[in-house]
Design a protein around this motif. Structure first.
Motif, mmCIF file in Angstrom:
data_model
loop_
_atom_site.group_PDB
_atom_site.id
_atom_site.type_symbol
_atom_site.label_atom_id
_atom_site.label_comp_id
_atom_site.label_asym_id
_atom_site.label_seq_id
_atom_site.Cartn_x
_atom_site.Cartn_y
_atom_site.Cartn_z
ATOM 1 N N LYS A 54 11.743 41.846 73.741
ATOM 2 C CA LYS A 54 12.302 40.526 73.607
ATOM 3 C C LYS A 54 11.365 39.584 72.949
ATOM 4 C CE LYS A 54 16.674 41.599 75.514
ATOM 5 N NZ LYS A 54 17.900 40.881 76.426
ATOM 6 N N LEU A 55 10.021 40.024 73.071
ATOM 7 C CA LEU A 55 8.829 39.385 72.428
ATOM 8 C C LEU A 55 8.526 39.780 70.982
ATOM 9 C CD1 LEU A 55 6.510 39.427 75.518
ATOM 10 C CD2 LEU A 55 7.965 37.317 74.775
ATOM 11 N N THR A 56 8.028 38.976 70.225
ATOM 12 C CA THR A 56 7.384 39.467 68.967
ATOM 13 C C THR A 56 6.098 40.465 69.403
ATOM 14 O OG1 THR A 56 5.878 37.866 68.694
ATOM 15 C CG2 THR A 56 8.062 37.314 67.520
ATOM 16 N N LEU A 57 6.026 41.416 68.313
ATOM 17 C CA LEU A 57 5.072 42.233 68.814
ATOM 18 C C LEU A 57 3.478 41.563 68.758
ATOM 19 C CD1 LEU A 57 5.775 45.554 66.662
ATOM 20 C CD2 LEU A 57 5.722 45.053 69.116
ATOM 21 N N GLU A 58 3.393 40.485 68.080
ATOM 22 C CA GLU A 58 2.028 39.573 68.140
ATOM 23 C C GLU A 58 1.955 39.122 69.512
ATOM 24 O OE1 GLU A 58 3.384 39.305 63.923
ATOM 25 O OE2 GLU A 58 4.400 39.215 65.524
ATOM 26 N N GLN A 59 3.202 38.724 70.158
ATOM 27 C CA GLN A 59 3.374 37.970 71.748
ATOM 28 C C GLN A 59 2.909 39.365 72.467
ATOM 29 O OE1 GLN A 59 7.088 36.280 71.564
ATOM 30 N NE2 GLN A 59 6.379 34.533 70.448
ATOM 31 N N VAL A 60 3.394 40.437 72.158
ATOM 32 C CA VAL A 60 3.485 41.525 72.785
ATOM 33 C C VAL A 60 1.984 42.050 73.227
ATOM 34 C CG1 VAL A 60 3.771 44.294 73.326
ATOM 35 C CG2 VAL A 60 5.726 42.761 72.540
ATOM 36 N N ALA A 61 1.344 42.170 72.215
ATOM 37 C CA ALA A 61 -0.078 42.595 71.985
ATOM 38 C C ALA A 61 -0.905 41.375 73.031
ATOM 39 C CB ALA A 61 -0.628 42.660 70.734
ATOM 40 N N ALA A 62 -0.884 40.258 72.964
ATOM 41 C CA ALA A 62 -1.471 39.232 73.567
ATOM 42 C C ALA A 62 -1.115 39.252 74.833
ATOM 43 C CB ALA A 62 -1.009 37.769 72.833
ATOM 44 N N ALA A 64 6.695 49.925 73.769
ATOM 45 C CA ALA A 64 7.124 48.794 73.127
ATOM 46 C C ALA A 64 7.484 48.851 71.976
ATOM 47 C CB ALA A 64 6.086 47.461 73.297
ATOM 48 N N LEU A 65 6.642 49.690 71.160
ATOM 49 C CA LEU A 65 7.090 49.669 69.609
ATOM 50 C C LEU A 65 8.220 50.834 69.572
ATOM 51 C CD1 LEU A 65 6.397 49.408 66.682
ATOM 52 C CD2 LEU A 65 4.862 51.406 66.860
ATOM 53 N N TYR A 94 2.432 44.593 61.264
ATOM 54 C CA TYR A 94 1.389 45.599 60.935
ATOM 55 C C TYR A 94 0.987 45.087 59.600
ATOM 56 C CZ TYR A 94 2.352 49.304 64.251
ATOM 57 O OH TYR A 94 2.186 50.179 65.508
ATOM 58 N N ALA A 95 1.523 44.083 58.885
ATOM 59 C CA ALA A 95 0.674 43.636 57.829
ATOM 60 C C ALA A 95 -0.376 42.583 58.049
ATOM 61 C CB ALA A 95 1.765 42.891 56.880
ATOM 62 N N SER A 96 -0.410 42.198 59.242
ATOM 63 C CA SER A 96 -1.569 41.457 60.115
ATOM 64 C C SER A 96 -2.828 42.214 60.435
ATOM 65 C CB SER A 96 -1.122 40.537 61.008
ATOM 66 O OG SER A 96 -0.559 41.178 62.235
ATOM 67 N N SER A 97 -2.744 43.278 60.165
ATOM 68 C CA SER A 97 -3.801 44.301 60.474
ATOM 69 C C SER A 97 -4.216 44.304 61.958
ATOM 70 C CB SER A 97 -5.113 43.995 59.853
ATOM 71 O OG SER A 97 -5.029 44.141 58.422
ATOM 72 N N TRP A 123 -2.426 49.849 67.755
ATOM 73 C CA TRP A 123 -1.559 49.622 67.293
ATOM 74 C C TRP A 123 -1.400 50.505 65.921
ATOM 75 C CZ3 TRP A 123 2.590 47.608 69.562
ATOM 76 C CH2 TRP A 123 2.391 46.791 70.705
ATOM 77 N N PRO A 124 -2.408 50.567 65.227
ATOM 78 C CA PRO A 124 -2.577 51.374 63.896
ATOM 79 C C PRO A 124 -2.084 52.821 64.100
ATOM 80 C CG PRO A 124 -3.989 49.845 63.566
ATOM 81 C CD PRO A 124 -3.617 49.802 65.013
ATOM 82 N N GLU A 125 -2.758 53.127 65.029
ATOM 83 C CA GLU A 125 -2.652 54.879 65.202
ATOM 84 C C GLU A 125 -1.152 55.189 65.665
ATOM 85 O OE1 GLU A 125 -3.034 58.689 66.578
ATOM 86 O OE2 GLU A 125 -4.120 57.567 65.337
#
Length: 293
Positions: free
Chosen positions: A214-222, A237-238, A275-278, A283-285
């Motif tokens: 329920k977090l954005t993936l940007e928030q998940v990564a952080a 998470a993905l 994923y558009a934010s590189s 994550w890419p893998e």
């Protein structure tokens, strides 16, 4: 708020009646501030009462583990004051993230540390349910393709992604105690710091990766940068972002909701945006195709 209820609460908890104000936005509970120090939650319908009872069990467990969440001051199940159980908590002074605040990276790292503490709580017979997050999403992909929501090529690609993600996830990993609704509306910010995690009505025993759906993936990564023992959690998470995004794809519009996951396309477009934010490894893998689809 009914004047009788307001006056009764004022008398019972020693606050002026005019200092009792409703806090808008709760789905399961009506919420009111009782002056500067207290906060009361009353289920809107009988269907939500069990969640409040569950919170009365989970909040002490979370606090004993060191999680920042306000203590329970009173939990009344007598139905003498209102025709429902209700809970009084210490009031948190801060704002949730729905209000537009953009916390610094340290906020998310601290959230990761807090969730580590929660997920280390030993499993015990607390009356908290188990939740696997909906099980295998691959039948959902097949169903969406059959009904014409997905083309066959995209469906085959998604099946390959889920097969690939499954190789990262340990099926024998024991369930953990989940808050269950770690979203922007339940994270309280003050002075750019995490003040509290609130609203435990969705708590469950489940896979740790589900906590980050329920977090954005940007928030998940952080957040995972502060989480201890994160191996495989990016993939998990993905998995839930894609799975829940697909399962909600056919629901209708959801106007006026405070949580970003309510509109049917938000999760899937959130994955695209991330994923558009590189994003950094791993994550890419996680979306690489090695499955032959």
């Amino acid at each position: 708020m009914q004047f009788l209820l307001r006056d009764t609460l004022a008398t019972r908890y020693g606050v002026p009646a005019e200092a009792i104000r409703e806090v808008p936005g709760g789905v399961a509970n009506r919420a009111y501030t009782l002056g500067d120090d207290l906060f009361v939650r009353i289920p809107r319908r009988a269907a939500f009462e069990a969640d409040l009872v569950k919170e009365a069990t989970v909040i002490p467990l979370a606090r004993a583990a060191g999680v920042r969440t306000p203590p329970i001051v009173d939990f009344d199940t007598t139905r003498g004051l209102v025709d429902a159980p209700y809970m009084v908590l210490e009031r948190v002074h801060g704002t949730d993230l729905v209000e537009g605040a953009t916390p610094p990276s340290g906020f998310w790292q601290e959230l990761g540390r807090q969730l580590t503490l929660l997920h280390k709580v030993a499993q015990q017979p607390t009356g908290v349910p188990a939740d696997d997050g909906g099980g295998d999403p691959r039948p959902t992909v097949d169903g969406l393709a059959t009904k014409g929501y997905l083309d066959l090529g995209t469906a085959r690609w998604l099946l390959g992604v889920f097969d690939h993600l499954a190789t990262y996830v340990d099926p024998g990993r024991p369930p953990v105690l989940l808050h269950g609704d770690v979203g922007q509306q339940n994270l309280m910010l003050r002075d750019n710091q995490l003040q509290a995690i609130i609203d435990w009505g969705d708590a469950a025993w489940g896979p740790p990766g589900m906590e980050f759906a329920k977090l954005t993936l940007e928030q998940v990564a952080a957040t995972l940068s502060g989480y201890s023992g994160r191996e495989g959690l990016e993939a998990s998470a993905l998995w839930f972002h894609l799975s829940w995004g697909l399962s909600g794809l056919t629901k209708g519009p959801q106007p006026g909701q405070r949580h970003w996951t309510a509109p049917p396309g938000s999760r899937l477009l959130g994955v695209l945006r991330f994923y558009a934010s590189s994003p950094p490894e791993p994550w890419p893998e996680l979306l690489s195709q090695k499955t032959g689809y």
